[in-house]
Design an enzyme around this catalytic site. Structure first.
Site, mmCIF file in Angstrom:
data_model
loop_
_atom_site.group_PDB
_atom_site.id
_atom_site.type_symbol
_atom_site.label_atom_id
_atom_site.label_comp_id
_atom_site.label_asym_id
_atom_site.label_seq_id
_atom_site.Cartn_x
_atom_site.Cartn_y
_atom_site.Cartn_z
ATOM 1 N N TYR A 73 77.519 69.451 113.830
ATOM 2 C CA TYR A 73 76.293 68.793 113.552
ATOM 3 C C TYR A 73 74.888 68.875 113.305
ATOM 4 O O TYR A 73 74.480 69.524 112.385
ATOM 5 C CB TYR A 73 76.893 67.154 114.072
ATOM 6 C CG TYR A 73 75.809 65.894 112.931
ATOM 7 C CD1 TYR A 73 76.218 65.451 111.525
ATOM 8 C CD2 TYR A 73 73.740 65.695 112.912
ATOM 9 C CE1 TYR A 73 75.490 64.783 111.093
ATOM 10 C CE2 TYR A 73 73.270 65.019 112.165
ATOM 11 C CZ TYR A 73 74.012 64.498 111.067
ATOM 12 O OH TYR A 73 73.517 63.626 110.924
ATOM 13 N N PHE A 125 63.344 73.535 83.956
ATOM 14 C CA PHE A 125 64.781 73.260 84.028
ATOM 15 C C PHE A 125 64.458 71.648 83.556
ATOM 16 O O PHE A 125 63.539 71.093 84.095
ATOM 17 C CB PHE A 125 64.859 74.079 84.568
ATOM 18 C CG PHE A 125 66.474 73.613 84.670
ATOM 19 C CD1 PHE A 125 67.610 74.108 83.146
ATOM 20 C CD2 PHE A 125 66.910 73.145 85.108
ATOM 21 C CE1 PHE A 125 68.329 73.616 83.269
ATOM 22 C CE2 PHE A 125 69.067 72.642 84.996
ATOM 23 C CZ PHE A 125 69.440 73.523 83.912
ATOM 24 N N ASP A 126 65.460 71.564 83.297
ATOM 25 C CA ASP A 126 65.656 69.772 82.786
ATOM 26 C C ASP A 126 65.372 68.742 83.738
ATOM 27 O O ASP A 126 64.592 67.825 84.197
ATOM 28 C CB ASP A 126 66.757 69.207 81.709
ATOM 29 C CG ASP A 126 68.111 69.721 82.221
ATOM 30 O OD1 ASP A 126 68.258 70.669 83.227
ATOM 31 O OD2 ASP A 126 69.231 69.801 81.512
ATOM 32 N N ASP A 216 60.491 78.226 91.291
ATOM 33 C CA ASP A 216 61.644 77.741 90.822
ATOM 34 C C ASP A 216 62.882 79.253 90.877
ATOM 35 O O ASP A 216 62.399 79.775 90.270
ATOM 36 C CB ASP A 216 61.613 77.161 90.344
ATOM 37 C CG ASP A 216 62.774 76.355 89.982
ATOM 38 O OD1 ASP A 216 64.039 76.905 90.011
ATOM 39 O OD2 ASP A 216 62.968 75.592 88.397
ATOM 40 N N ALA A 218 65.892 79.346 91.242
ATOM 41 C CA ALA A 218 67.550 79.754 90.662
ATOM 42 C C ALA A 218 67.908 81.549 90.394
ATOM 43 O O ALA A 218 68.828 81.454 91.221
ATOM 44 C CB ALA A 218 67.250 78.814 90.323
ATOM 45 N N LYS A 259 73.551 79.935 91.749
ATOM 46 C CA LYS A 259 73.332 80.355 90.622
ATOM 47 C C LYS A 259 73.200 82.569 91.076
ATOM 48 O O LYS A 259 74.544 82.738 91.309
ATOM 49 C CB LYS A 259 72.163 80.560 89.867
ATOM 50 C CG LYS A 259 71.796 79.905 88.618
ATOM 51 C CD LYS A 259 71.419 78.576 89.353
ATOM 52 C CE LYS A 259 71.122 77.441 88.377
ATOM 53 N NZ LYS A 259 70.936 75.633 88.921
ATOM 54 N N HIS A 455 71.070 63.769 78.231
ATOM 55 C CA HIS A 455 72.182 65.201 77.313
ATOM 56 C C HIS A 455 73.693 64.811 78.384
ATOM 57 O O HIS A 455 74.392 65.825 77.840
ATOM 58 C CB HIS A 455 71.860 66.402 77.344
ATOM 59 C CG HIS A 455 70.970 67.001 78.054
ATOM 60 N ND1 HIS A 455 70.130 66.145 78.728
ATOM 61 C CD2 HIS A 455 71.594 67.980 79.615
ATOM 62 C CE1 HIS A 455 69.561 67.373 79.653
ATOM 63 N NE2 HIS A 455 70.720 68.220 80.179
HETATM 64 N N1 F0G Z 1 65.845 75.307 88.422
HETATM 65 C C1 F0G Z 1 66.652 76.231 87.013
HETATM 66 C C2 F0G Z 1 65.619 77.158 86.665
HETATM 67 C C3 F0G Z 1 67.429 75.140 87.027
HETATM 68 O O1 F0G Z 1 67.883 76.051 86.558
HETATM 69 C C4 F0G Z 1 68.660 74.735 87.694
HETATM 70 C C5 F0G Z 1 69.777 73.862 87.887
HETATM 71 C C6 F0G Z 1 67.734 73.821 88.328
HETATM 72 C C7 F0G Z 1 66.660 74.014 89.425
HETATM 73 C C8 F0G Z 1 68.330 72.686 89.541
HETATM 74 O O2 F0G Z 1 69.240 73.246 90.593
HETATM 75 O O3 F0G Z 1 71.382 72.548 89.213
HETATM 76 O O4 F0G Z 1 71.470 73.644 91.723
HETATM 77 O O5 F0G Z 1 70.751 70.692 91.149
HETATM 78 N N2 F0G Z 1 70.260 74.423 86.159
HETATM 79 C C9 F0G Z 1 71.534 74.555 85.894
HETATM 80 C C10 F0G Z 1 71.953 75.061 84.641
HETATM 81 C C11 F0G Z 1 72.307 73.280 86.052
HETATM 82 O O6 F0G Z 1 73.219 74.848 83.516
HETATM 83 O O7 F0G Z 1 70.789 75.920 83.768
HETATM 84 P P1 F0G Z 1 70.937 72.275 90.375
#
Ligand code: F0G
Length: 465
Positions: A73, A125-126, A216, A218, A259, A455
């Site tokens: 843990y 990103f959304d 960010d 990813a 990713k 969406h």
């Molecule tokens: N930032 C970017 C640029 C992303 O593409 C994503 C997620 C996130 C943050 C959030 O990360 O999903 O691990 O919580 N993108 C995915 C996509 C979901 O399909 O592009 P997460």
């Protein structure tokens, strides 16, 4: 002329059977899913390009790591392995694992953003936009103009518009800009890379106005590959050196590790300077314990931490990155031959087909990106997603449908999963749809939607006139 497919720098040891369905079955299933691709069952999809996030194939080393994961843990050896690996790659002092990217945003953003403030990004990103708004602030996109023209082939279309950035800071007042977020690669603009020079310029502006800069991260490794390939001053640097330098320009990073670190679950927060940010790190730890779990596991199992530590290194391998980006280049070249428009030059993690160009008769509020997504499923069992007005949603203040800069259908490619034959099927399906695109007169209307990130859950119905 189609380019050659870049051969895989691996061979396959384990396979997963996928189901073939008929067109009639798919038509019935998508109607039952209310024309929302997120409502489909995965087993009813033949080639799943909904996302490249958490859909990657792990290596034998990672699976072996899963067995070695330390499930203590507190203070698990897998945690220390992950932290030390990330410190070495990014050159940051403090590393906090969390369960995915949006958890990193949830834990970090409230320390920088509150009501009346703004966050500016090359493009949010959304979910990142949602976390800015959940913290009470407003999100502003500030991508270079050329990103908005999918046919314009120039390098680094993911860049921040630095002139506009400075104007925005002056217009709103530096004290009201809580955070600048540089998304590498720029997902919403088509997986387009950000150059080292742009990162440096943005960093200088942030320093000048005293605004913290977050990466960010990813798709940071794919971004580094583009920098090496396309930026003259970086062509002799290793991927690792490029990443080190890129991250040296920021103060912190939030990362969805689902990713480029080639795992199925995970996220990271990084803070560059531990001594300058003792209070911030204390808040991160407190939020992490409240929302994610104790600081040495951050919502992940020990086996996840172990796989992530190994994946961090595998994702930097240049022959892997060449193959990875090569897949996008291959599909893009097939589309070039067929005269199908996409965000070009092709980006890092998928091909973003220009649905507005394919369906000029369908207005943004009938969601052309969603139309193509549904057609791809009906045509060949391929699941993609809309990156356009359907995804962008409504203005949080007025509730009115926003008009996105693009109407893309994103074919996001999972890492180390699909073969050349799958890519040929993707191209064939798009070509078949392009041929009958003019026959599709109307798009979709929303019959039900939740208040935020609609969406994922909304119900749609075809418009019939
Ligand atoms: N930032 C970017 C640029 C992303 O593409 C994503 C997620 C996130 C943050 C959030 O990360 O999903 O691990 O919580 N993108 C995915 C996509 C979901 O399909 O592009 P997460």
């Amino acid at each position: 002329m189609a380019i050659k497919y870049t051969p895989e720098p691996f061979r396959i040891k384990m396979v997963e059977t996928i189901k073939m369905t008929t067109r009639e079955e798919r038509e019935q299933k998508i109607a039952a899913a209310h024309y929302n691709l997120f409502n489909l069952r995965g087993e009813d999809v033949y080639i799943d390009l909904l996302t490249d996030s958490g859909t990657n194939a792990m290596s034998q080393e990672q699976w072996a790591g899963v067995m070695r994961g330390d499930e203590a843990y507190a203070g698990a050896s897998s945690y220390f392995k992950l932290v030390e690996t990330a410190q070495e790659i990014f050159g940051y002092d403090y590393i906090q694992p969390v369960h995915q990217g949006r958890a990193a945003e949830k834990v970090l953003f409230p320390s920088f953003l509150h009501k009346g403030q703004f966050a500016i990004s090359n493009m949010f990103f959304d979910t990142t936009r949602a976390h800015v708004e959940l913290a009470g602030a407003r999100a502003i996109d500030c991508v270079v103009e050329e990103a908005k023209d999918p046919s314009k082939r120039c390098k680094f279309k993911g860049n921040m518009d630095v002139v506009k950035l400075e104007q925005l800071i002056q217009e709103h007042g530096a004290e009201n800009i809580g955070l600048v977020v540089m998304t590498i690669t720029n997902n919403s603009a088509g997986g387009q890379p950000v150059s080292m020079q742009n990162m440096k310029d943005v960093s200088e502006i942030c320093k000048k106005y005293g605004i913290p800069l977050d990466i960010d991260a990813a798709r940071y490794a794919e971004n580094a590959y583009f920098v090496k390939r396309d930026e003259e001053t970086c062509k002799d640097m290793s991927i690792m050196e490029i990443i080190h330098k890129m991250f040296s320009y920021a103060d912190m990073f939030t990362m969805s590790a689902k990713k480029d670190t080639i795992v199925n679950m995970g996220g990271l927060i990084g803070i560059k300077d531990q001594t300058k940010n003792a209070d911030l790190i204390m808040k991160i730890k407190a939020n992490c314990i409240s929302f994610e779990g104790f600081i040495t596991y951050g919502g992940l199992a020990g086996r996840d931490l172990e796989a992530l530590a190994i994946g961090l290194r595998e994702g930097l391998d240049e022959s892997y990155l060449k193959y990875r980006i090569g897949q996008m280049e291959y599909l893009a070249s097939l589309l070039d031959d067929a005269g199908i428009a996409y965000q070009s030059p092709v980006g890092g993690h998928g091909v973003f087909v220009d649905a507005k160009a394919m369906f000029p008769q369908i207005p943004y509020y009938e969601f052309p990106g969603q139309v193509l997504g549904v057609e791809l499923y009906k045509e060949a069992g391929i699941r993609a997603c809309d990156i356009g007005s359907y995804m962008l949603g409504n203005d949080p203040d007025t509730g009115k449908q926003l008009h996105a800069d693009f109407e893309f259908t994103r074919l996001a490619v999972p890492r180390r999963v699909y073969t050349q034959a799958h890519f040929d099927i993707m191209a064939d399906a798009l070509i078949a749809i392009q041929k009958r695109a003019h026959e599709i007169k109307h798009g979709y209307k929303i019959t039900w939607e939740p208040p935020i990130l609609r969406h994922f859950q909304a119900s749609l119905a075809p418009i019939e006139k």
